[in-house]
Scaffold this active site. Structure first.
Site, mmCIF file in Angstrom:
data_model
loop_
_atom_site.group_PDB
_atom_site.id
_atom_site.type_symbol
_atom_site.label_atom_id
_atom_site.label_comp_id
_atom_site.label_asym_id
_atom_site.label_seq_id
_atom_site.Cartn_x
_atom_site.Cartn_y
_atom_site.Cartn_z
ATOM 1 N N GLU A 19 7.061 71.738 57.964
ATOM 2 C CA GLU A 19 8.431 71.928 57.409
ATOM 3 C C GLU A 19 8.689 73.382 57.064
ATOM 4 O OE1 GLU A 19 6.238 69.538 56.419
ATOM 5 O OE2 GLU A 19 7.203 68.130 57.785
ATOM 6 N N ASP A 50 5.622 60.318 56.187
ATOM 7 C CA ASP A 50 4.865 59.454 55.276
ATOM 8 C C ASP A 50 5.723 58.357 54.668
ATOM 9 O OD1 ASP A 50 2.847 61.125 55.951
ATOM 10 O OD2 ASP A 50 2.848 62.245 54.072
ATOM 11 N N ASP A 72 1.601 68.664 62.279
ATOM 12 C CA ASP A 72 2.009 68.099 60.983
ATOM 13 C C ASP A 72 2.284 69.244 60.001
ATOM 14 O OD1 ASP A 72 2.430 66.211 59.002
ATOM 15 O OD2 ASP A 72 0.289 66.043 58.511
HETATM 16 C C1 GLC Z 1 0.478 64.276 56.041
HETATM 17 C C2 GLC Z 1 0.895 63.518 57.279
HETATM 18 C C3 GLC Z 1 -0.006 62.331 57.497
HETATM 19 C C4 GLC Z 1 -1.451 62.796 57.588
HETATM 20 C C5 GLC Z 1 -1.835 63.601 56.351
HETATM 21 C C6 GLC Z 1 -3.220 64.215 56.464
HETATM 22 O O1 GLC Z 1 0.660 63.513 54.916
HETATM 23 O O2 GLC Z 1 2.236 63.144 57.223
HETATM 24 O O3 GLC Z 1 0.360 61.612 58.635
HETATM 25 O O4 GLC Z 1 -2.295 61.695 57.724
HETATM 26 O O5 GLC Z 1 -0.900 64.639 56.144
HETATM 27 O O6 GLC Z 1 -3.297 65.060 57.540
#
Ligand code: GLC
Length: 780
Positions: free
Chosen positions: A407, A478, A404
């Site tokens: 980017e 998200d 995650d």
């Molecule tokens: C980001 C991710 C989400 C995750 C969060 C905490 O917002 O996109 O899926 O739950 O980080 O790690």
């Protein structure tokens, strides 16, 4: 920029063209795929997406004409003019794609109060960009555009502008968001029923304007880098996808369990909470294969660590969950906490593994752990280190990794342009690496898991570039618990599939905001047909696990999750088809019905493979909807078995527990029995759910079977079963051939459920066999 053509020279498949001011290369990759390259920033073509480019030996002809150089392959005629203007025709002389010969002329923004509108907070008066690298194509009549990866809006991108710059923007994703987490600079154009694709392989911030600034042309351009694009001819969209994935790679077979239902939420900790979930799934008879652990499992958000208070005995916990059929997937972000004494940080500093500022000082920004550094994934040495670290997680018993924030996200403002990356020795700045940061992180993760487990790695990533499909599955980041986001997920996933990313999904129920019982009921109906089927939510939102509302909502979740488990072998077959052809799993209708123009703009229905049409309910309070059934086939209502002619709009009543699903006449769908988790039951007999073809005709279906986890299938260890169903006046004849027989655990038998008519004969390898019928199912 290029000037007049001076001369050309051909070497193998390459045509070197010298213009007055620049030398360019045109390369015939196959008779359908042509690359156009001008070295604007660097001399070489250094692709991050295309690995091991396979050039097909083919004959083509190159000639200097009065005004142009003409290249003719078996499929295409390409004319190159002064200033590197390119016109492309099919082999019958029909124009496919022409360069626009005039300057871009953006529409005029009228009004007298841009400042005032801005003062109220409106985003107005944006200038149209000018790009260092830019190609402008003439808009032909009757064009439709698809692909471009994960973008907001509708299926057809005509009339919109999109930006490729991987972006973590938590505001609700609406049509004005030109960039989201992923950058896939590839689109498909459909023009008078013929399709071609353009892949602009440039990792800098790039822009795609599909006729927004002026309806006379469409263009793509980038702020820097080379001019490097591929023209990929169809004429079918399927062939364009085959061509695009020939270049950038195909989604490989996943492990079978990754197709099961997955449960996630930011906040599943401590371990007792995880057990509560696991117990609920089993107690409530709701199948589930995967539990995700979000950042809460880590020690102070330090990657590759565990919080020993919340998970005091994490290896035992993960091991016991596995015994109950749950795989654990843990999140790993790129940001490494700045913290002396923390081994990952210390190793990174010692070996210069982090991106630096322009003076070579490791660059610091902020993410979950506070001050953090960014591994330089564009450097092979760093990828190797990162992939070796996967062992830490695998040794804990974890089965997959969720990447995650790659980017990369940063809480202290964006990374400056001059953050530097080694880029395997060709030093590059953030502008060049940003869009491939997640791609390289996924690659490192994939390679690490593969090396340490020997199994097909399960990696999920939020950011990606063209070609990431070789390493990772994706989810759309998200979203919010909005009906609008459920609606948008359909074209978004269809376009991701048309951009090579066939293993994709959304957060079922929505990530931020609070889900409702009705929204979850409709979302699980859609999610059941997404390759990645994961319910996920943000911390501090309302719970939305399958049982979090009332018993009716729970029952709907159970019904669709169980349907998913029935369809597992069909989905696995689609994965096999995808690895061989590049075809996605969620498909817009026009992928199979390109002749039927009514399918070109359908945003709220999709094909799940070619046999199942899904028309989910995407609006609150709606209990009926119009469904378009494409022309040329008959369609059978999955629930009522009513038969409909294609080429018409019908109204389907859909109370809250019904998702409209139609099966193409002449379909053979492999089914597994419902299990609590994949692998719980040994599947001795495969069930075939048959929707017979018309009388006097036959259909074939090929089913794939392997061990569901290793790479042995690449050495031929798999089975293929070819089923032929012939409909005769007396009933149907089923013929079974095991056409590839290398996997040791072949099925011991088959069951046939035939919808609507009698079975008159079953043949195995051409010989008639006895069968018995019990509860409408024929067994061998
Ligand atoms: C980001 C991710 C989400 C995750 C969060 C905490 O917002 O996109 O899926 O739950 O980080 O790690």
């Amino acid at each position: 920029m290029f000037g007049k053509i001076k001369r050309f020279q051909q070497e193998d498949n390459k045509i070197f063209i010298e213009f007055e001011e620049k030398k360019v290369t045109v390369e015939v990759i196959t008779p359908f795929i042509i690359n156009f390259f001008a070295p604007i920033k660097r001399e070489q073509r250094l692709s991050k997406a295309v690995e091991n480019l396979k050039i097909q030996e083919c004959s083509f002809n190159v000639e200097m004409k009065k005004e142009s150089i003409e290249i003719t392959t078996d499929e295409l005629q390409i004319y190159i003019f002064d200033n590197f203007k390119v016109d492309i025709y099919d082999n019958e002389g029909n124009v496919l794609c022409q360069d626009y010969r005039y300057d871009r002329e953006p529409f005029v923004r009228r009004g007298n109060g841009a400042d005032l509108a801005a003062a109220e907070g409106h985003k107005v008066g944006e200038e149209s960009g000018k790009y260092t690298v830019e190609v402008v194509k003439k808009m032909e009549d009757d064009m439709f555009f698809y692909g471009l990866g994960e973008k907001t809006g509708h299926l057809n991108k005509k009339g919109y502008h999109y930006k490729m710059w991987n972006t973590d923007d938590p505001r609700p994703h609406v049509e004005s968001h030109e960039a989201l987490y992923k950058s896939i600079p590839f689109f498909i154009a459909l023009k008078q029923k013929k399709a071609f694709g353009i892949f602009f392989d440039n990792t800098f911030e790039s822009h795609f304007d599909m006729g927004k600034e002026n309806s006379d042309y469409y263009y793509f351009g980038a702020v820097d880098g080379n001019l490097d694009y591929y023209f990929i001819y169809g004429p079918s969209i399927k062939e364009v996808l085959g061509g695009y994935t020939h270049l950038t790679g195909k989604t490989p077979m996943p492990q079978l369990w990754t197709l099961g239902y997955q449960q996630s939420r930011w906040s599943y900790a401590p371990d007792s909470r995880v057990w509560e979930l696991a117990d609920n799934f089993r107690k409530r008879d709701i199948p589930c294969d995967v539990l995700h652990l979000d950042i809460d499992y880590m020690d102070g958000y330090r990657v590759f660590t565990w919080d020993n208070e919340k998970f005091p005995n994490h290896e035992a916990t993960v091991g016991k969950l596995k015994e109950k059929g749950f795989k654990v997937v843990t999140i790993i972000d790129p940001g490494v906490k700045k913290d002396k004494g923390y081994n990952i940080y210390d190793e990174g500093i010692k070996n210069n593994y982090f991106a630096t500022d322009k003076d070579g000082v490791p660059y610091v920004n902020k993410v979950w752990p506070g001050d953090s550094l960014y591994p330089d994934f564009a450097n092979e040495r760093v990828r190797k280190w990162w992939s070796e670290n996967q062992k830490i997680m695998m040794d804990s018993g974890v089965s997959g990794i969720w990447n995650d924030m790659n980017e990369p996200a940063s809480f202290n403002g964006p990374l400056p342009d001059d953050v530097m990356f080694n880029n395997d020795g060709v030093v590059a700045d953030h502008r060049e690496i940003h869009n491939v940061y997640g791609h390289y992180m996924s690659k490192a993760t994939y390679e690490g898991i593969k090396k340490c487990t020997g199994k097909r790695p399960f990696v999920i990533t939020r950011a990606c570039y063209a070609g990431t499909q070789k390493y990772s599955t994706v989810w759309t980041g998200d979203n919010q618990s909005f009906w609008e986001h459920l609606r948008m997920s359909v074209p978004m996933l269809m376009n991701l599939g048309l951009s090579g990313m066939s293993f994709c999904g959304t957060d079922v129920g929505g990530f931020s905001f609070d889900c409702t019982a009705e929204l979850l009921s409709r979302w699980v109906q859609m999610g059941c047909f997404t390759p990645l089927f994961r319910n996920h939510a943000c911390s501090n939102t309302r719970d939305h696990e399958p049982w979090a509302f009332d018993s009716a909502t729970e029952e709907i979740n159970r019904k669709y999750i169980k349907l998913r488990y029935k369809l597992i072998p069909y989905i696995y077959d689609l994965m096999w088809e995808g690895e061989n052809t590049g075809l996605p799993i969620i498909r817009p209708l026009m992928l199979h019905y390109q002749e039927d123009a009514k399918t070109y703009e359908i945003n709220d229905e999709f094909l799940f493979g070619k046999n199942i049409l899904v028309a989910p309910i995407l609006e609150q309070g709606k209990t009926a909807r119009m469904v378009y059934l494409p022309e040329g086939d008959c369609w059978i209502d999955y629930w009522t078995k009513e038969v409909f002619e294609g080429g018409q709009y019908i109204i389907k009543e859909a109370p809250l527990d019904v998702c409209p699903i139609y099966i193409k006449e002449g379909s053979i769908l492999p089914n597994y029995p419902v299990q609590n988790y994949i692998g719980e039951k040994e599947i001795e007999a495969l069930t075939l759910d048959i929707y017979p073809p018309k009388e006097g005709t036959e259909v074939k279906y090929v089913h794939y079977q392997d061990d569901g986890e290793s790479f042995e299938y690449q050495n031929g260890e798999f089975n293929l079963y070819e089923f032929t169903v012939r409909r005769e006046a007396k009933g149907i004849v089923i013929d079974i051939h095991n056409t590839h027989k290398k996997y040791r655990n072949a099925y011991k038998g088959f069951k046939f459920k035939v919808n609507g008519i009698q079975i008159s004969e079953i043949l195995v390898e051409g010989k008639s066999v006895n069968f018995s019928i019990k509860d409408g199912v024929a067994e061998l």
